[in-house]
Design a protein around this motif. Structure first.
Motif, PDB file in Angstrom:
ATOM      1  N   THR A 130       0.837  -1.213   0.000  1.00 57.05           N
ATOM      2  CA  THR A 130       0.000   0.000   0.000  1.00 57.05           C
ATOM      3  C   THR A 130       0.866   1.256   0.000  1.00 57.05           C
ATOM      4  O   THR A 130       0.611   2.210  -0.729  1.00 57.05           O
ATOM      5  N   VAL A 131       1.902   1.251   0.839  1.00 58.57           N
ATOM      6  CA  VAL A 131       2.806   2.406   0.871  1.00 58.57           C
ATOM      7  C   VAL A 131       3.472   2.609  -0.483  1.00 58.57           C
ATOM      8  O   VAL A 131       3.600   3.736  -0.974  1.00 58.57           O
ATOM      9  N   ALA A 132       3.896   1.518  -1.124  1.00 64.14           N
ATOM     10  CA  ALA A 132       4.535   1.630  -2.433  1.00 64.14           C
ATOM     11  C   ALA A 132       3.571   2.175  -3.477  1.00 64.14           C
ATOM     12  O   ALA A 132       3.941   2.975  -4.344  1.00 64.14           O
ATOM     13  N   ALA A 133       2.309   1.720  -3.400  1.00 60.75           N
ATOM     14  CA  ALA A 133       1.301   2.205  -4.351  1.00 60.75           C
ATOM     15  C   ALA A 133       1.055   3.692  -4.163  1.00 60.75           C
ATOM     16  O   ALA A 133       0.959   4.462  -5.137  1.00 60.75           O
ATOM     17  N   SER A 137       1.912   6.795  -6.795  1.00 59.22           N
ATOM     18  CA  SER A 137       0.939   7.814  -7.219  1.00 59.22           C
ATOM     19  C   SER A 137       1.464   9.215  -6.944  1.00 59.22           C
ATOM     20  O   SER A 137       1.300  10.137  -7.757  1.00 59.22           O
ATOM     21  N   LEU A 138       2.085   9.388  -5.785  1.00 60.37           N
ATOM     22  CA  LEU A 138       2.664  10.707  -5.467  1.00 60.37           C
ATOM     23  C   LEU A 138       3.769  11.060  -6.456  1.00 60.37           C
ATOM     24  O   LEU A 138       3.878  12.209  -6.907  1.00 60.37           O
ATOM     25  N   GLN A 163       7.612  13.088   3.474  1.00 56.33           N
ATOM     26  CA  GLN A 163       7.062  13.308   4.809  1.00 56.33           C
ATOM     27  C   GLN A 163       5.625  12.795   4.912  1.00 56.33           C
ATOM     28  O   GLN A 163       5.214  12.239   5.935  1.00 56.33           O
ATOM     29  N   PHE A 164       4.845  12.977   3.841  1.00 54.97           N
ATOM     30  CA  PHE A 164       3.442  12.563   3.870  1.00 54.97           C
ATOM     31  C   PHE A 164       3.322  11.049   4.006  1.00 54.97           C
ATOM     32  O   PHE A 164       2.553  10.546   4.827  1.00 54.97           O
ATOM     33  N   VAL A 165       4.102  10.313   3.189  1.00 53.10           N
ATOM     34  CA  VAL A 165       4.034   8.858   3.259  1.00 53.10           C
ATOM     35  C   VAL A 165       4.508   8.368   4.623  1.00 53.10           C
ATOM     36  O   VAL A 165       3.888   7.478   5.243  1.00 53.10           O
ATOM     37  N   ARG A 219       4.546  10.017   7.486  1.00 52.96           N
ATOM     38  CA  ARG A 219       3.597  10.412   8.529  1.00 52.96           C
ATOM     39  C   ARG A 219       2.327   9.572   8.467  1.00 52.96           C
ATOM     40  O   ARG A 219       1.771   9.184   9.501  1.00 52.96           O
ATOM     41  N   LEU A 220       1.886   9.265   7.250  1.00 45.94           N
ATOM     42  CA  LEU A 220       0.687   8.434   7.100  1.00 45.94           C
ATOM     43  C   LEU A 220       0.906   7.056   7.706  1.00 45.94           C
ATOM     44  O   LEU A 220       0.041   6.512   8.411  1.00 45.94           O
ATOM     45  N   ALA A 221       2.071   6.483   7.421  1.00 45.93           N
ATOM     46  CA  ALA A 221       2.391   5.160   7.971  1.00 45.93           C
ATOM     47  C   ALA A 221       2.447   5.200   9.484  1.00 45.93           C
ATOM     48  O   ALA A 221       1.954   4.284  10.170  1.00 45.93           O
ATOM     49  N   GLU A 222       3.021   6.281  10.064  1.00 44.07           N
ATOM     50  CA  GLU A 222       3.104   6.395  11.524  1.00 44.07           C
ATOM     51  C   GLU A 222       1.725   6.517  12.148  1.00 44.07           C
ATOM     52  O   GLU A 222       1.413   5.886  13.166  1.00 44.07           O
ATOM     53  N   VAL A 223       0.881   7.321  11.551  1.00 43.24           N
ATOM     54  CA  VAL A 223      -0.469   7.524  12.103  1.00 43.24           C
ATOM     55  C   VAL A 223      -1.260   6.224  12.066  1.00 43.24           C
ATOM     56  O   VAL A 223      -1.931   5.829  13.034  1.00 43.24           O
ATOM     57  N   GLN A 224      -1.172   5.527  10.929  1.00 43.96           N
ATOM     58  CA  GLN A 224      -1.900   4.274  10.808  1.00 43.96           C
ATOM     59  C   GLN A 224      -1.351   3.219  11.775  1.00 43.96           C
ATOM     60  O   GLN A 224      -2.093   2.427  12.352  1.00 43.96           O
ATOM     61  N   ARG A 225      -0.053   3.227  12.002  1.00 44.23           N
ATOM     62  CA  ARG A 225       0.554   2.277  12.944  1.00 44.23           C
ATOM     63  C   ARG A 225       0.093   2.551  14.370  1.00 44.23           C
ATOM     64  O   ARG A 225      -0.267   1.640  15.113  1.00 44.23           O
TER      65      ARG A 225
END
Length: 581
Positions: A454-457, A461-462, A562-564, A566-572
């Motif tokens: 998911t992170v790679a996808a 896209s980014l 930073q967005f990717v 931070r997104l991974a950290e929040v979801q974790r």
């Protein structure tokens, strides 16, 4: 907005400096509409010594001067030194606007030896009064200056005011009109002091060669005589007779006699031709022109022109300069193009524009289109990048205010007033929207950690959106690189073609001189100048815009990373919290 105004002001100032600049000096007086550059080249005339207070002959004809632009008698003529401030004294010997001929004597305060000196001739003032002052043209050592002008042939233009009577006008002299002689001599005053010296100069043309034709006779003890024997000049002083070492004369010839306390020399066409080792006789009385005054057989038949006498021994350099300046086709004086006080197409640039060839105009037109396109690209790209950079700053400020709530700016922007529209113009915001779209496409991920796929996808896209944004930033920049690389080469092509055509035209006309070559070469070089004018601003603009683009692109890259993360950290964190419950 303030920065835009400053840049616009700078561009206007630069354009005004380029378009309004002129290599010529300031205009002497705006009441005069026209001027012509006149170059006195003593090197071309082989005059090596500097001469003071020297009268230069200016010959005008319809091929080098438009008489219709001046007053009928030349009253509006003014001569100004190279500084465009010092007004020079002058005398109009003749000015015939109907025939298109004029003879003018201009006093050069200093004629530098072996170099050029430029003066200006102004004209085109319909209300100006005559500024001629003959007495000031010739220095105080002159005791007689006779141009033998029509209407008053015996008038003396020197400060001595020694007018003579009984002169018959000849229509065609060496310089304008002359004096005609058919056996009747003319008397003129004479005062000679051997201690100070004596100089006599004149032009003569014998029409009927005689056994002994006297041109000038100075009476008194040790008389001085200048004459012709079957066309060969001779000099006689105190009974000593010397024939000149020249062949018989058949056309107008320049004579000069220079005497001092030691010797007397006869010059013919500016060169020494006979010398008598005896001083000029001291005389206070009269001299005769056209015969010796006592013997009818010495009568001269022909014309004499430009007679001058001086109470000093003039240097040989002045004698040579007089011959060079006064003879037909004189190399001493060169005439430039006419210039106008104001308006397009005059001055030095006027000379260039009038000599541009059709092929050069085509090249310049192509370069002009390139210039306009490059300036338009620079202006639009600068506006786009400046707005993007400002929008990024506003979005990032709003984004950081949301803390861990990454979706707060998704959809409706909680931004007051016009900031919503500004934020939507931010490239980083569009990258953010793509990331959020990828999350929504995968359903509700809250409470679950993101997988590597998911992170790679999302990362892919980014990156794709960044590529699109970078392409938008670089769009049309290629036009600037074309202007930078192609402008000088296209201009050089125009210059080469112009030079080829100029030399071909000169070869066809057979006229090889600097006045024939210089205008065409100068006009041809305008194509290269135009090419550089296109390339240089484009080069500066391209480098500046590339720096701004790189800054925006770098900020997008940093935000995506930073967005990717931070997104991974929040979801974790959310996943751990849910598991703990």
């Amino acid at each position: 907005m303030n920065s835009r105004r400053r840049i616009a002001t700078i561009l206007i100032v630069i354009a005004a400096a380029v378009l309004g600049s002129s290599p010529a000096s300031a205009w002497f007086d705006n009441a005069w509409s026209f001027r012509k550059a006149i170059t006195v080249d003593s090197k071309a005339a082989a005059v090596d010594d500097t001469l003071k207070h020297y009268p230069v002959l200016i010959r005008l004809d319809s091929s080098r001067f438009n008489f219709d632009d001046a007053q009928k008698a030349g009253q509006d003529l003014r001569f100004v030194d190279s500084d465009d401030r010092t007004v020079l004294n002058y005398q109009i010997e003749s000015f015939d606007s109907a025939l298109g001929l004029a003879m003018i004597w201009v006093d050069m305060p200093e004629l530098p030896g072996g170099s050029e000196h430029q003066i200006w001739m102004y004209y085109g003032n319909k209300t100006a009064q005559s500024g001629a002052d003959p007495v000031k043209v010739f220095d105080a050592a002159y005791r007689g200056v006779y141009h033998f002008v029509s209407g008053n042939p015996g008038r003396d233009s020197s400060s001595a005011h020694a007018d003579i009577a009984g002169v018959a006008t000849a229509a065609a002299g060496a310089i304008g009109a002359g004096a005609g002689f058919t056996g009747q001599p003319v008397s003129l005053p004479a005062s000679v002091n051997p201690a100070t010296g004596f100089t006599l100069s004149f032009w003569a043309h014998e029409k009927a060669p005689a056994a002994n034709a006297v041109l000038y006779a100075l009476h008194g003890a040790g008389a001085l005589v200048v004459g012709l024997k079957q066309g060969v000049p001779y000099l006689e002083v105190g009974g000593q007779h010397v024939d000149a070492t020249v062949p018989p004369l058949a056309d107008w010839t320049d004579f000069a006699v220079v005497g001092d306390a030691g010797k007397t020399t006869l010059y013919v066409d500016g060169k020494p031709a006979a010398t008598v080792n005896a001083p000029v006789p001291a005389t206070v009385g009269t001299a005769t022109l056209g015969a010796d005054g006592t013997t009818p057989s010495t009568a001269f038949t022909g014309e004499i022109d430009e007679l001058r006498t001086s109470a000093t021994a003039r240097p040989a350099s002045l004698v040579a300069a007089d011959y060079a300046a006064q003879r037909a086709g004189s190399p001493l004086v060169e005439y430039g193009a006419d210039e106008k006080a104001s308006g397009v197409g005059f001055g030095y640039f006027g000379i260039i524009f009038r000599n541009i060839t059709p092929d050069a105009w085509v090249v310049i037109a192509v370069l002009a289109v390139m210039a306009v396109l490059s300036w338009l690209v620079m202006w639009t790209k600068w506006n786009y990048v400046a707005r993007a950079a400002r929008a990024n700053r506003v979005f990032l400020a709003r984004y950081r205010e949301q803390g861990s709530n990454l979706t707060a700016l998704d959809g409706a922007l909680a931004a007051p007033g016009g900031k919503r529209r500004l934020i939507e113009a931010a490239p980083i915001y569009r990258v953010y929207r793509i990331g959020m779209a990828e999350l929504h496409a995968r359903g509700d991920l809250r409470g679950r950690a993101l997988t590597g796929e998911t992170v790679a996808a999302i990362r892919a896209s980014l990156d794709g959106q960044q590529v699109e944004e970078n392409q938008a930033l670089d769009r049309h920049m290629v036009l600037l690189t074309i202007a930078i690389a192609g402008g000088p080469f296209i201009g050089l092509l125009g210059t080469v073609l112009g030079v080829m055509i100029t030399f071909a035209a000169i070869a066809a006309a057979g006229d090889v001189n600097v006045n024939a070559i210089a205008p065409g070469i100068a006009a041809a070089l305008l194509a290269t100048v135009t090419g550089l004018f296109v390339a240089i601003p484009a080069l500066f603009g391209y480098n500046y815009l590339s720096t701004l683009n790189a800054d925006v692109s770098a900020k997008m890259q940093v935000f995506a990373d930073q967005f990717v993360t931070r997104l991974a950290e929040v979801q974790r964190d959310a996943s751990r919290a849910q598991a703990a419950e």
